[in-house]
Design a protein around this motif. Sequence first.
Motif, PDB file in Angstrom:
ATOM      1  N   GLY A   1       0.815  -1.218   0.000  1.00 39.52           N
ATOM      2  CA  GLY A   1       0.000   0.000   0.000  1.00 39.52           C
ATOM      3  C   GLY A   1       0.844   1.261   0.000  1.00 39.52           C
ATOM      4  O   GLY A   1       0.522   2.242  -0.683  1.00 39.52           O
ATOM      5  N   ALA A   2       1.953   1.268   0.761  1.00 40.57           N
ATOM      6  CA  ALA A   2       2.818   2.446   0.811  1.00 40.57           C
ATOM      7  C   ALA A   2       3.410   2.731  -0.562  1.00 40.57           C
ATOM      8  O   ALA A   2       3.491   3.893  -0.997  1.00 40.57           O
ATOM      9  CB  ALA A   2       3.930   2.232   1.844  1.00 40.57           C
ATOM     10  N   ALA A   3       3.836   1.679  -1.256  1.00 42.30           N
ATOM     11  CA  ALA A   3       4.405   1.845  -2.594  1.00 42.30           C
ATOM     12  C   ALA A   3       3.361   2.367  -3.577  1.00 42.30           C
ATOM     13  O   ALA A   3       3.649   3.221  -4.430  1.00 42.30           O
ATOM     14  CB  ALA A   3       4.978   0.513  -3.076  1.00 42.30           C
ATOM     15  N   ILE A   4       2.146   1.863  -3.457  1.00 42.31           N
ATOM     16  CA  ILE A   4       1.063   2.291  -4.349  1.00 42.31           C
ATOM     17  C   ILE A   4       0.719   3.758  -4.098  1.00 42.31           C
ATOM     18  O   ILE A   4       0.563   4.548  -5.039  1.00 42.31           O
ATOM     19  CB  ILE A   4      -0.171   1.386  -4.155  1.00 42.31           C
ATOM     20  CG1 ILE A   4       0.131  -0.014  -4.693  1.00 42.31           C
ATOM     21  CG2 ILE A   4      -1.400   1.981  -4.837  1.00 42.31           C
ATOM     22  CD1 ILE A   4      -0.893  -1.057  -4.281  1.00 42.31           C
ATOM     23  N   LEU A   5       0.607   4.139  -2.832  1.00 43.16           N
ATOM     24  CA  LEU A   5       0.291   5.530  -2.505  1.00 43.16           C
ATOM     25  C   LEU A   5       1.344   6.479  -3.058  1.00 43.16           C
ATOM     26  O   LEU A   5       1.022   7.510  -3.657  1.00 43.16           O
ATOM     27  CB  LEU A   5       0.185   5.702  -0.990  1.00 43.16           C
ATOM     28  CG  LEU A   5      -1.053   5.124  -0.307  1.00 43.16           C
ATOM     29  CD1 LEU A   5      -0.869   5.096   1.203  1.00 43.16           C
ATOM     30  CD2 LEU A   5      -2.296   5.932  -0.680  1.00 43.16           C
ATOM     31  N   ALA A   6       2.616   6.151  -2.871  1.00 44.50           N
ATOM     32  CA  ALA A   6       3.685   7.039  -3.310  1.00 44.50           C
ATOM     33  C   ALA A   6       3.783   7.118  -4.825  1.00 44.50           C
ATOM     34  O   ALA A   6       3.955   8.207  -5.399  1.00 44.50           O
ATOM     35  CB  ALA A   6       5.017   6.582  -2.712  1.00 44.50           C
ATOM     36  N   SER A   7       3.656   5.979  -5.505  1.00 46.31           N
ATOM     37  CA  SER A   7       3.782   5.989  -6.965  1.00 46.31           C
ATOM     38  C   SER A   7       2.600   6.709  -7.610  1.00 46.31           C
ATOM     39  O   SER A   7       2.770   7.450  -8.593  1.00 46.31           O
ATOM     40  CB  SER A   7       3.910   4.558  -7.502  1.00 46.31           C
ATOM     41  OG  SER A   7       2.808   3.749  -7.108  1.00 46.31           O
TER      42      SER A   7
END
Length: 505
Positions: free
Chosen positions: A259-265
């Motif tokens: 989720g963190a990677a998705i939010l940032a990208s």
Amino acid sequence: MKILSASQIKEADQYTIKQEPIPSINLMERAARQLTDALLNYYPGEAFHIFCGMGNNGGDGLAVARLLHRENREVSVYIVKHSEEGSADFNTNYSRLAELAVPVHTISSSADFPHIKGGVAVDALLGSGLNRPLKGFLKEMVQWLNGQTMERVAIDIPTGLFTDDNEYNDLELVIDADRTLSLQLPKKSFFHRQTAPRVGRLNILDIGLHSDFLNDAQSTDYYFDQTEARRLYRPRKQYSYKGTYGHALLIAGSRGKSGAAILASRAAMRAGAGLVTLHTSASGVLPAQSTVPEVMVSVDTHESLVTTLPDISGIHAVGMGPGLGKGEETVKVLKNLIQTTQVPLVLDADALNILAENRTWMAFLPEGTVLTPHIGEFRRLLGVDKLGDDYLEQLRALAKKNRITIVLKDSNTAVASPSGDLHFINSGSPALATAGSGDVLTGIILGFLAQGYPSLQAALMGTWLHGRAGSLAGEYLSTESVMASDVTDYLSSGFKELARTKHVS
């Protein structure tokens, strides 16, 4: 916008009076008009109770009372007799007010404290020249005002607060303002994490101090607001394509933390990057591709962790950290990135935690690096258990020593430049106090870096826009219900505000 010291603010007043030229009483009247307009705008239909000291801050309050009365607003004045004589401009405004049917009461001791129900209390007791803690009668006055249930609005600065350094002040003896109407410039104490809560909502009122003085005044502290953001904003050109706006690489995510990677990208895309590639563990590929189809995915060889550094040729900026974990192989990836990359970096979350455990690496961070720690991560980067009152000077020194930009995330975020300047941003709201908000900020800054914004500008623009989007989301959804993904969704509204004064070429 520069932040000046108490002595510089006094010099600015005197320079304006001499060079404009303008009598001091007329400059006070100009300030009072701005203050009155602000009060009418923010508090329609409210009664005003103005508490005036005997100096020029009190003179401001008396002038405001007169102007509010002329607007047919209910207003009462309380003269707090903390000295026998008033300043010259106080006395002039007192005489002017005496000609009107405005109730004026004198408070000489705690026995004179009034019984007030409802309305807005305006703090015009003391101004920006205070440099010692309150005592005696004024101490009691402030404690009484803080105990009232009315909205409290401070003129220029909350009474009891020092303009510059409050290390030796007693903050329990400072007006607990719900709003501060600061004249011309903000004060540094408005942004320190210990004193900022006393300021409440901040509004800066332009009272026309002489531009020559303001332009020439020396400062290493600045306030970054919407005006500054509009100045840096680069509208997209009519004849451009995705390659014009750069290719960002984000190294993020691990099993259970996709989720963190998705939010940032996703935030990097929303911030305007032309292309975004996410390098993540194999377990994160399906979530990423099904959630953010616009983002390309580079698959790590490890199922659960990031263990390899992808090819960064053709990449314009790299972000690393959200949801990353601190596995042994992941630590090596960060070290390799620091040693080999020639493009700007933005490091957050676990990348910062790894860096904190290997602080000697900071000396090797490439030019253009941006770190985005929250208070706890910053403390770990310094290697201390607790931050002192001088934490802003520690922030300044760390950025300057390592020639990097540091975004210290807080209610009032401080951005330290490689030269050691501090830039304060307060565009956000409590809506940003939610999981994943920092990941979104990382993505936004990465997006600006990819587009070619210099690192300091990318950090300032990204932080301001992140805060503004969070505030807009809070206004529409409520501060309690905002999620990090909502902040990304409201970036478009923030961009629209910036674009109103720009034209596409």
